[in-house]
Scaffold this motif. Structure first.
Motif, short mmCIF file in Angstrom:
data_model
loop_
_atom_site.label_atom_id
_atom_site.label_comp_id
_atom_site.label_asym_id
_atom_site.label_seq_id
_atom_site.Cartn_x
_atom_site.Cartn_y
_atom_site.Cartn_z
N HIS A 1 58.07 64.66 -21.13
CA HIS A 1 58.89 65.83 -20.87
C HIS A 1 59.78 66.13 -22.07
CE1 HIS A 1 58.65 65.35 -16.20
NE2 HIS A 1 57.56 65.87 -16.72
N PHE A 2 59.91 67.42 -22.37
CA PHE A 2 60.77 67.83 -23.49
C PHE A 2 61.71 68.94 -23.02
CE2 PHE A 2 61.94 70.48 -27.09
CZ PHE A 2 62.40 69.54 -27.99
N PRO A 3 63.04 68.81 -23.29
CA PRO A 3 64.00 69.83 -22.87
C PRO A 3 64.17 70.92 -23.92
CG PRO A 3 65.18 67.94 -23.73
CD PRO A 3 63.71 67.61 -23.85
N HIS A 4 64.07 72.16 -23.51
CA HIS A 4 64.24 73.31 -24.42
C HIS A 4 65.67 73.82 -24.27
CE1 HIS A 4 59.84 73.85 -25.33
NE2 HIS A 4 59.82 73.01 -24.31
N GLN A 5 66.60 73.15 -24.94
CA GLN A 5 68.00 73.48 -24.75
C GLN A 5 68.45 74.65 -25.62
OE1 GLN A 5 69.14 69.12 -25.02
NE2 GLN A 5 70.58 69.78 -23.47
N ALA A 6 68.04 74.67 -26.89
CA ALA A 6 68.51 75.76 -27.74
C ALA A 6 67.64 76.00 -28.97
CB ALA A 6 69.95 75.48 -28.19
N LEU A 7 67.04 74.95 -29.53
CA LEU A 7 66.51 75.04 -30.89
C LEU A 7 65.35 76.02 -31.03
CD1 LEU A 7 66.70 71.33 -32.07
CD2 LEU A 7 68.28 73.21 -32.54
N ASP A 8 64.58 76.25 -29.98
CA ASP A 8 63.47 77.21 -30.11
C ASP A 8 63.75 78.52 -29.39
OD1 ASP A 8 63.20 76.14 -27.57
OD2 ASP A 8 61.16 75.42 -27.83
N ARG A 9 64.14 78.49 -28.14
CA ARG A 9 64.24 79.72 -27.36
C ARG A 9 65.37 80.65 -27.82
NH1 ARG A 9 68.22 79.29 -23.45
NH2 ARG A 9 69.01 77.19 -23.07
N SER A 10 66.29 80.15 -28.67
CA SER A 10 67.36 81.00 -29.18
C SER A 10 66.94 81.80 -30.41
CB SER A 10 68.59 80.14 -29.54
OG SER A 10 69.10 79.51 -28.40
N SER B 1 47.44 71.35 -34.04
CA SER B 1 46.10 71.38 -33.44
C SER B 1 46.01 70.49 -32.21
CB SER B 1 45.04 70.97 -34.47
OG SER B 1 45.36 69.70 -35.02
N ARG B 2 46.63 69.33 -32.23
CA ARG B 2 46.51 68.42 -31.08
C ARG B 2 47.21 68.98 -29.85
NH1 ARG B 2 50.17 63.90 -30.11
NH2 ARG B 2 52.15 64.14 -31.20
N TYR B 3 48.24 69.80 -30.05
CA TYR B 3 48.93 70.41 -28.91
C TYR B 3 48.08 71.52 -28.30
CZ TYR B 3 52.83 67.76 -30.70
OH TYR B 3 53.63 66.72 -31.13
N LEU B 4 47.28 72.17 -29.12
CA LEU B 4 46.33 73.15 -28.59
C LEU B 4 45.20 72.45 -27.85
CD1 LEU B 4 46.22 75.50 -31.70
CD2 LEU B 4 47.10 76.13 -29.44
N MET B 5 44.72 71.34 -28.39
CA MET B 5 43.63 70.60 -27.76
C MET B 5 44.05 70.04 -26.41
SD MET B 5 42.07 68.57 -31.07
CE MET B 5 41.07 67.54 -30.02
N ARG B 6 45.32 69.63 -26.28
CA ARG B 6 45.80 69.07 -25.02
C ARG B 6 46.35 70.14 -24.08
NH1 ARG B 6 49.02 63.45 -26.50
NH2 ARG B 6 47.38 62.48 -27.75
N HIS B 7 46.22 71.40 -24.47
CA HIS B 7 46.64 72.54 -23.65
C HIS B 7 48.15 72.55 -23.41
CE1 HIS B 7 42.40 73.23 -23.02
NE2 HIS B 7 42.26 72.00 -22.56
N PRO C 1 65.16 74.11 -19.41
CA PRO C 1 63.72 74.29 -19.21
C PRO C 1 62.98 73.07 -19.76
CG PRO C 1 64.71 76.19 -20.33
CD PRO C 1 65.72 75.10 -20.36
N ILE C 2 61.95 72.63 -19.08
CA ILE C 2 61.21 71.43 -19.46
C ILE C 2 59.74 71.79 -19.69
CG2 ILE C 2 60.46 69.13 -18.74
CD1 ILE C 2 63.44 69.21 -19.19
N SER C 3 59.20 71.32 -20.82
CA SER C 3 57.76 71.43 -21.04
C SER C 3 57.12 70.05 -20.87
CB SER C 3 57.45 71.98 -22.43
OG SER C 3 58.00 71.16 -23.45
N GLU C 4 55.83 70.04 -20.55
CA GLU C 4 55.11 68.80 -20.26
C GLU C 4 53.93 68.63 -21.21
OE1 GLU C 4 55.46 67.72 -15.57
OE2 GLU C 4 53.84 69.06 -16.15
N LEU C 5 53.83 67.45 -21.81
CA LEU C 5 52.65 67.08 -22.60
C LEU C 5 51.91 65.98 -21.86
CD1 LEU C 5 50.93 67.20 -25.19
CD2 LEU C 5 52.41 65.40 -26.12
N HIS C 6 50.67 66.25 -21.48
CA HIS C 6 49.85 65.27 -20.76
C HIS C 6 49.04 64.48 -21.77
CE1 HIS C 6 50.58 66.78 -16.61
NE2 HIS C 6 50.91 67.87 -17.29
N GLY C 7 49.21 63.15 -21.73
CA GLY C 7 48.52 62.28 -22.66
C GLY C 7 47.11 61.94 -22.22
N PRO C 8 46.32 61.33 -23.08
CA PRO C 8 44.92 61.03 -22.76
C PRO C 8 44.75 59.99 -21.66
CG PRO C 8 45.56 60.05 -24.86
CD PRO C 8 46.68 60.94 -24.46
#
Length: 495
Positions: free
Chosen positions: A273-282, A343-349, A260-267
């Motif tokens: 792109h970040f891969p969610h391989q195991a460290l959080d979803r497990s 906070s910056r991840y919340l601000m960037r949605h 699974p890939i998440s996306e952070l959109h910069g200014p």
């Protein structure tokens, strides 16, 4: 494995891989891999700065015959200050796998960072790491305590500096030089000039596959727009191989390594792109739901089977949802655990937050009743410590990446502490596993099965011998190093 008290045999390893690959098992390639793996490790430790250690992690399918603990081989942490200013040329680790941009830690110390005040040893480790990182920023502009993949690159780079090898960066290969069917070199472009580089012995292609090639990835990969592969992995090696007479075999069952890939959109419009391989979803206190607010798979499953389940369910967008304890204890993708700010991840949605599950559903534009019912049902499972719907936390792999301190199940915990957080995810890949057909010595083969003289392919440029299956950690990098070793021996006339 012997050093960590976990013995293994070649027969047991072979049986396990055979069980995982089934009809895709190719005897000659797997035999060469198993024969040369221990040789490669010994040779690297004896002839370079690379040092390994065994990790007592389980194979990914411990229910298969021949499965074992301890087959994951890691690189020992490396002091990048030994490279002096050259350390700045090493690629930054993925954000989300480091703190403050380039501060790394060994996998075994993640728990130390999560509980810095738990002991004198933890406090000393965390404080000394922060002090060192501060000094590194002043003198080197980045962290120099290299771990995991960065440690391997650093150790290889130091080894190269002690030889007569010259490294040319920003020098793309344009076309092969052919001499009566033999690959005799490459035309490369350096600082605007085309140079003809002759190769007396051979050319080795190792350009990282094609995950960033729009044409190739859309042809061979589902959901190809979402990848954590480096931007330069555009299939150059495969193009050079085909131009030299090599060919692509029939596609594998899976041509990519899924995540699974998440996306952070910069200014400035850039996308990370970040891969969610195991460290959080497990970890406990989170679930994954589809666009209807329903669970569709075991969140703690290995990334390749989880990708299969995602594709089979037809899910094109999903969400990891957790409570505040989950976020601050384990992190969510790029958003690291406490005390790292979010906070910056919340601000960037990148992250979405709400005081209740129902309000979170409204913000995500998914069915409010479905999500509320899903969370309520899951919370009941979590308190009982069993998941009859998807059997999360039952497999040994699941438990290895969960939180052992969480009882009664290391992967199950109720979502009950507001605020609640969500992170949109997309099915994607980390790397390609499909490439040029090669033989046991990594020689590129033509359509008739004959070796193209002077041409080798390794890593993601060769068709992975696991044929898209993923028996355990390192099934891309391991064959890359082993067949790179065999290619070197063959070029040197020792195979």
């Amino acid at each position: 494995m012997e050093a960590i008290g976990m013995p293994d045999t070649r027969q047991q390893s072979e049986e396990y891989i055979r069980q995982c690959l089934g009809g895709s098992y190719q005897e000659d390639l797997i035999s060469a891999y198993l024969d040369s793996s221990p040789e490669m490790v010994r040779w690297m430790e004896g002839n370079s700065e690379v040092k390994f250690f065994g990790l007592p992690f389980p194979d990914y399918h411990m229910d298969r015959k021949g499965a074992a603990y301890g087959r994951t081989v890691m690189t020992r942490p490396y002091d990048g200050r030994r490279l002096k200013r050259l350390v700045r040329q090493i690629r930054y680790p993925l954000q989300g796998m480091s703190a403050f941009g380039s501060m790394q830690t060994p996998l075994g110390e993640i728990g130390t960072w999560q509980k810095p005040w738990a002991s004198w040893r933890n406090m000393k480790f965390v404080s000394s790491s922060l002090l060192r990182y501060g000094a590194d920023l002043i003198f080197y502009g980045k962290g120099t305590d290299l771990c995991n993949g960065n440690a391997l690159v650093g150790r290889l780079l130091e080894s190269v500096t002690k030889t007569r090898i010259t490294l040319w960066s920003n020098t793309p290969a344009i076309e092969p030089i052919l001499d009566q069917g033999r690959v005799a070199g490459l035309v490369v472009r350096q600082e605007g000039r085309d140079l003809r580089i002759q190769a007396k012995k051979g050319v080795v292609l190792a350009t990282g596959g094609f995950a960033r090639s729009a044409s190739l990835s859309r042809k061979y990969l589902p959901f190809s727009d979402y990848t954590a592969a480096p931007r330069g992995n555009t299939g150059d090696g495969i193009g050079l191989g085909i131009a030299s007479g090599g060919h692509l075999p029939a596609p594998n069952k899976d041509n990519g390594l899924w995540a699974p890939i998440s996306e952070l959109h910069g200014p400035k419009g850039q996308v990370r792109h970040f891969p969610h391989q195991a460290l959080d979803r497990s970890k406990p206190r989170c679930i994954l739901v589809d666009g209807d607010g329903l669970r569709f798979a075991n969140e703690s499953a290995p990334y390749q089977p989880f990708g299969h389940d995602t594709h089979a369910a037809g899910v094109q967008k999903h969400f990891i949802i957790g409570d505040s304890v989950f976020l601050r204890r384990y992190g969510m993708g790029l958003a690291l655990p406490f005390p790292y700010p979010v906070s910056r991840y919340l601000m960037r949605h990148y992250l979405v937050s709400a005081p209740t599950i129902r309000e979170l559903a409204r913000k995500l534009r998914i069915n409010e009743e479905n999500l509320a019912a899903t969370v309520e049902k899951f919370n009941g499972y979590a308190r009982e410590g069993r998941d009859p719907d998807f059997h999360r936390g039952e497999a040994i792999y699941d438990q290895a990446y969960g939180d052992a301190s969480n009882k009664p199940n290391p992967c199950l915990g109720p979502l009950e502490k507001p605020p609640f957080y969500a992170l949109p995810l997309y099915p994607g890949n980390v790397s390609t596993m499909y490439g040029l057909e090669t033989n046991i010595n990594a020689q590129v083969l033509d359509g008739s099965g004959k070796a193209v003289p002077g041409l080798y392919a390794v890593g993601a440029d060769m068709n992975n011998p696991m044929k898209g299956f993923y028996p355990g950690g390192g099934c891309t990098l391991g064959p890359g190093m082993v067949f790179g070793y065999r290619a070197g021996l063959h070029i040197a006339g020792k195979l």
